[in-house]
Write a protein that holds these residues in place. Sequence first.
Motif, PDB file in Angstrom:
ATOM      1  N   PRO A 158     -59.165  62.381 -33.974  1.00 15.49           N
ATOM      2  CA  PRO A 158     -60.193  61.384 -33.663  1.00 15.49           C
ATOM      3  C   PRO A 158     -60.981  61.008 -34.919  1.00 15.49           C
ATOM      4  O   PRO A 158     -61.046  61.784 -35.868  1.00 15.49           O
ATOM      5  CB  PRO A 158     -61.072  62.102 -32.649  1.00 15.49           C
ATOM      6  N   GLY A 159     -61.560  59.829 -34.885  1.00 13.75           N
ATOM      7  CA  GLY A 159     -62.377  59.427 -36.029  1.00 13.75           C
ATOM      8  C   GLY A 159     -62.098  57.988 -36.436  1.00 13.75           C
ATOM      9  O   GLY A 159     -61.202  57.330 -35.903  1.00 13.75           O
ATOM     10  N   TYR A 160     -62.910  57.544 -37.371  1.00 10.44           N
ATOM     11  CA  TYR A 160     -62.784  56.167 -37.859  1.00 10.44           C
ATOM     12  C   TYR A 160     -62.254  56.269 -39.278  1.00 10.44           C
ATOM     13  O   TYR A 160     -63.008  56.491 -40.221  1.00 10.44           O
ATOM     14  CB  TYR A 160     -64.166  55.516 -37.824  1.00 10.44           C
ATOM     15  N   TYR A 161     -60.943  56.159 -39.424  1.00 13.30           N
ATOM     16  CA  TYR A 161     -60.346  56.379 -40.737  1.00 13.30           C
ATOM     17  C   TYR A 161     -58.999  55.677 -40.802  1.00 13.30           C
ATOM     18  O   TYR A 161     -58.419  55.292 -39.762  1.00 13.30           O
ATOM     19  CB  TYR A 161     -60.142  57.874 -40.991  1.00 13.30           C
ATOM     20  N   GLY A 162     -58.485  55.518 -41.990  1.00 13.81           N
ATOM     21  CA  GLY A 162     -57.143  54.961 -42.200  1.00 13.81           C
ATOM     22  C   GLY A 162     -56.906  53.696 -41.401  1.00 13.81           C
ATOM     23  O   GLY A 162     -57.766  52.817 -41.337  1.00 13.81           O
ATOM     24  N   LYS A 163     -55.777  53.648 -40.730  1.00 13.92           N
ATOM     25  CA  LYS A 163     -55.424  52.441 -39.986  1.00 13.92           C
ATOM     26  C   LYS A 163     -56.286  52.231 -38.753  1.00 13.92           C
ATOM     27  O   LYS A 163     -56.318  51.154 -38.180  1.00 13.92           O
ATOM     28  CB  LYS A 163     -53.947  52.486 -39.588  1.00 13.92           C
ATOM     29  N   TRP A 164     -56.978  53.296 -38.325  1.00 14.98           N
ATOM     30  CA  TRP A 164     -57.855  53.164 -37.161  1.00 14.98           C
ATOM     31  C   TRP A 164     -59.173  52.504 -37.529  1.00 14.98           C
ATOM     32  O   TRP A 164     -59.894  52.041 -36.657  1.00 14.98           O
ATOM     33  CB  TRP A 164     -58.144  54.541 -36.564  1.00 14.98           C
ATOM     34  N   ALA A 165     -59.459  52.470 -38.804  1.00 13.90           N
ATOM     35  CA  ALA A 165     -60.715  51.881 -39.265  1.00 13.90           C
ATOM     36  C   ALA A 165     -60.527  50.375 -39.356  1.00 13.90           C
ATOM     37  O   ALA A 165     -60.202  49.830 -40.410  1.00 13.90           O
ATOM     38  CB  ALA A 165     -61.112  52.476 -40.608  1.00 13.90           C
ATOM     39  N   ILE A 166     -60.747  49.711 -38.210  1.00 10.37           N
ATOM     40  CA  ILE A 166     -60.374  48.298 -38.109  1.00 10.37           C
ATOM     41  C   ILE A 166     -61.166  47.351 -39.004  1.00 10.37           C
ATOM     42  O   ILE A 166     -60.709  46.263 -39.315  1.00 10.37           O
ATOM     43  CB  ILE A 166     -60.458  47.812 -36.638  1.00 10.37           C
ATOM     44  N   TRP A 167     -62.334  47.756 -39.458  1.00 14.68           N
ATOM     45  CA  TRP A 167     -63.117  46.854 -40.310  1.00 14.68           C
ATOM     46  C   TRP A 167     -63.099  47.278 -41.771  1.00 14.68           C
ATOM     47  O   TRP A 167     -63.749  46.673 -42.615  1.00 14.68           O
ATOM     48  CB  TRP A 167     -64.555  46.754 -39.810  1.00 14.68           C
TER      49      TRP A 167
END
Length: 546
Positions: A158-167
């Motif tokens: 979980p987290g906001y990183y890599g490809k998951w960091a949409i912005w």
Amino acid sequence: MLSPDLIDSLFPADLPGPEHWEKRYPPRDLPPGAQVTRFGPSPTGYLHIGGVYVAMVDADLALHSGGAYLLRIEDTDQARLTEGATEQFADGLTYFTISPTEDDLSGHYGPYVQSSRAEIYLSYVRELLRRDRAYLDFATKADLQDITAKQRAAGALPGYYGKWAIWRDASEDQVREKLLAGEPYVVRFRSPGLSGGRVSYTDAIRGELSADDNRNDAVILKSSDQPLRLPTYHFAHAVDDHLMRISLVVRSDEWLSSVPLHLQLFDALGFDRVQYAHVAPLMKQDGSSRRKLSKRKDPEASVGFFIEQGYPAEAVQYYLRGLANGRLAELPLPEALATPIELSGFNAAGPLVDLVKLDDISADYVATLPADAIMGQVATWAEAYDPALAEVLAAEPDLARRVLDIERVDVPNPRKDLRRWADFRPVYGYFFPQIFVPVTDPADDRFGGLAPDLVRQVASAFADQYQAPGPDVEWFNQIRELATQLGFAPNAKTYKKDPEAYPGSIREASQVIRVLLTGSGRSPDLAQVAGALGVDEVLRRIRAVV
RNA sequence: GGUCCCGUCGUCUAGUGGCCCAGGACGCCGCCCUCUCAAGGCGGUAACGCCGGUUCGACUCCGGUCGGGACUACCA
């Protein structure tokens, strides 16, 4: 990367740059080895005893190294602010005599309340944006939930990183569009962490530590739709501890896992890293396992508990210091309070708080106090927490003094019957007829299960031939004689040899008198009690049960 | 689930390879003192989580395992 114009348009035109703050808060001129520490409570609830524990360590380290200790109110979570919390912190810390060496009035590194430092944080957020070490994030709550769900499905962290960091890699046009539409955004740190990367650092208590590097693009500035734009804990920690020139961050070990992020933040900001000391939190036994002392479940988690019960500050400090550094617990109290706490003396595991041990320490401490001092403390305490007692004490100061002197003055072993000021009423309250409640039920538990008839007989026999204590009176003989008449064993040994032959020993008989006179199974010498009470009051109490 | 931290009597701990069949303090139990409750004195109870390895020797070092805890938020 966003254009400078766009970035600047997000901030006040007159917002100073980092160099302004650097100059405004210069490095401290302190002798080598001096530690600058801080305690940063969040006013979202009442002060936790664990907070006092950490603050005490902070203050002690600063004091003994010739450094500085400050209190910083960490109120970046405006939604959870609790009315009166800051005042309660001050009261609690004052009770334990933990005071900052600098504050808003005297210090040069303030303001010492984070909500008053918003402009400072903004300067550094803009700086990070300009250097592309941070970016705007317009993700909504729903976007975030969606990401989490997908990560769960994919088995990703979980987290906001890599490809998951949409912005993270959004174009300037995308950003402009959202801005134009008035969409709120947060500012996220562009983490330099690589997949598989590791960090290591030295903790002053735990030594060499290492962990996976942080990859999460943590939020550093909260949503733009808030009236006051404040940073998250992480960012405020980096900025404040740098600008306040803190040299040592002592905090609870729940922060251990955030250290990789904090290190990245310090580096990205161009700050020297601080030294960390992560202390284990105070624990509580819960069934077969232990957990952090909880404000919700454990009354003793709140500082208020210790103050309301009237634990002497010295006793609590002594106990807490012993928990911090075990060897301090082996020292006598005055020495233990004066001996510096050492980081190397901490145990890495969290101690269980043991109120029984505290009681023992406290009783020992109170026994060393002169009656005057106890009187003063009890009176002060009672004014706040037991007004009826305060009134009685004020009305009869002489009686109160005499009472406190019993078996305390000129004796080899002073009584240890007071652990906290709240004990005064149950332990000595019976001396004051105004607040004494006579024992009227012969079957009362306090008589230890003795037959009610016998209780009555003891009482009436005692009352019928009562003699007040005096120079010619062997006061206790009265009890001994009536005990013999009523068939009690003359002493505990005789009774023990043949328990069937007696209703009890002289011990049981005298306990009846003790309970009637004092309402308690514990009291000082009965003759002295009777003398202080006077004939009329003694008879009134004894006859209450007949 | 992942990452990290931690693990000696019931509790707080001492212990950094032989001083340890593990020491102290609190608690608990017993005895003594005492005309009675406490206090006090004396004594007792009770622990290296487990399994391997290194070593002449391990509570101490290494590995694993089990157990506990923290974190995994626009909370701190």
